[in-house]
Design a protein around this motif. Structure first.
Motif, PDB file in Angstrom:
ATOM      1  N   ARG A  30       0.817  -1.203   0.000  1.00  0.00           N
ATOM      2  CA  ARG A  30       0.000   0.000   0.000  1.00  0.00           C
ATOM      3  C   ARG A  30       0.851   1.253   0.000  1.00  0.00           C
ATOM      4  O   ARG A  30       0.377   2.337  -0.351  1.00  0.00           O
ATOM      5  CB  ARG A  30      -0.923  -0.001   1.220  1.00  0.00           C
ATOM      6  N   ASP A  31       2.098   1.168   0.412  1.00  0.00           N
ATOM      7  CA  ASP A  31       2.995   2.326   0.425  1.00  0.00           C
ATOM      8  C   ASP A  31       3.810   2.448  -0.855  1.00  0.00           C
ATOM      9  O   ASP A  31       4.656   3.328  -0.978  1.00  0.00           O
ATOM     10  CB  ASP A  31       3.951   2.232   1.614  1.00  0.00           C
ATOM     11  N   PRO A  53       1.124   6.194  -3.193  1.00  0.00           N
ATOM     12  CA  PRO A  53       0.162   5.228  -2.647  1.00  0.00           C
ATOM     13  C   PRO A  53      -1.237   5.772  -2.445  1.00  0.00           C
ATOM     14  O   PRO A  53      -2.196   5.001  -2.419  1.00  0.00           O
ATOM     15  CB  PRO A  53       0.795   4.810  -1.320  1.00  0.00           C
ATOM     16  N   THR A  54      -1.391   7.069  -2.290  1.00  0.00           N
ATOM     17  CA  THR A  54      -2.720   7.634  -2.032  1.00  0.00           C
ATOM     18  C   THR A  54      -3.141   8.569  -3.148  1.00  0.00           C
ATOM     19  O   THR A  54      -3.692   9.643  -2.903  1.00  0.00           O
ATOM     20  CB  THR A  54      -2.734   8.375  -0.684  1.00  0.00           C
ATOM     21  N   ASP A  55      -2.896   8.165  -4.389  1.00  0.00           N
ATOM     22  CA  ASP A  55      -3.318   8.918  -5.574  1.00  0.00           C
ATOM     23  C   ASP A  55      -2.656  10.283  -5.655  1.00  0.00           C
ATOM     24  O   ASP A  55      -3.218  11.223  -6.216  1.00  0.00           O
ATOM     25  CB  ASP A  55      -4.849   9.056  -5.620  1.00  0.00           C
ATOM     26  N   ARG A  72      -5.075   6.625  -9.374  1.00  0.00           N
ATOM     27  CA  ARG A  72      -4.975   5.314  -8.727  1.00  0.00           C
ATOM     28  C   ARG A  72      -6.248   5.059  -7.928  1.00  0.00           C
ATOM     29  O   ARG A  72      -6.694   5.912  -7.164  1.00  0.00           O
ATOM     30  CB  ARG A  72      -3.757   5.298  -7.805  1.00  0.00           C
ATOM     31  N   ASN A  74      -7.226   2.396  -5.302  1.00  0.00           N
ATOM     32  CA  ASN A  74      -6.749   1.264  -4.501  1.00  0.00           C
ATOM     33  C   ASN A  74      -7.852   0.237  -4.260  1.00  0.00           C
ATOM     34  O   ASN A  74      -7.567  -0.952  -4.096  1.00  0.00           O
ATOM     35  CB  ASN A  74      -6.183   1.762  -3.175  1.00  0.00           C
TER      36      ASN A  74
END
Length: 122
Positions: A30-31, A53-55, A72, A74
């Motif tokens: 996730r990172d 990882p967080t768009d 992204r 997830n």
């Protein structure tokens, strides 16, 4: 081992749009960051866009800045590359890959998928 499958390429006229998809296996952390790369005939593969990882958009190559957008999702394990106002110089095989951000920036991967062909006609 992380597996990524690219899709969405095709033949499009100059000025047109395509959206590429990169489905990522759940083994990607996730990172980790994910990058889209392209390789034109006779040229080296090159990073054109990367997402954190967080768009969070990390970078765009100058050649695509303002025309391409990486995103992204997830929840769907998918990274997209929206390509607008395509031109003939965008013709290439497009690949995605993911891992630590430094590896993504360097394209430091031993294994690559088959990519997806994008052909832009004039």
């Amino acid at each position: 081992q992380v597996q990524l499958v690219e899709s969405g390429g095709g033949l499009v006229q100059a000025g047109g749009s395509l959206r590429l998809s990169c489905v990522i296996s759940e083994s990607l952390g996730r990172d980790d960051a994910v990058g889209w790369y392209r390789q034109a005939p006779g040229r080296q593969r090159k990073l054109i866009a990367a997402v954190g990882p967080t768009d969070i958009r990390l970078t765009y190559d100058d050649a695509v800045k303002g025309r391409f957008t990486i995103s992204r999702d997830n929840a769907k394990n998918t990274v997209y590359l929206q390509m607008d106002n395509l031109n003939v110089e965008d013709t290439a095989i497009y690949y995605c890959n993911g891992g630590h951000v430094l590896r993504v920036v360097r394209g430091d991967f031993a294994s690559w998928g088959q990519g997806t062909q994008v052909t832009v006609s004039s």
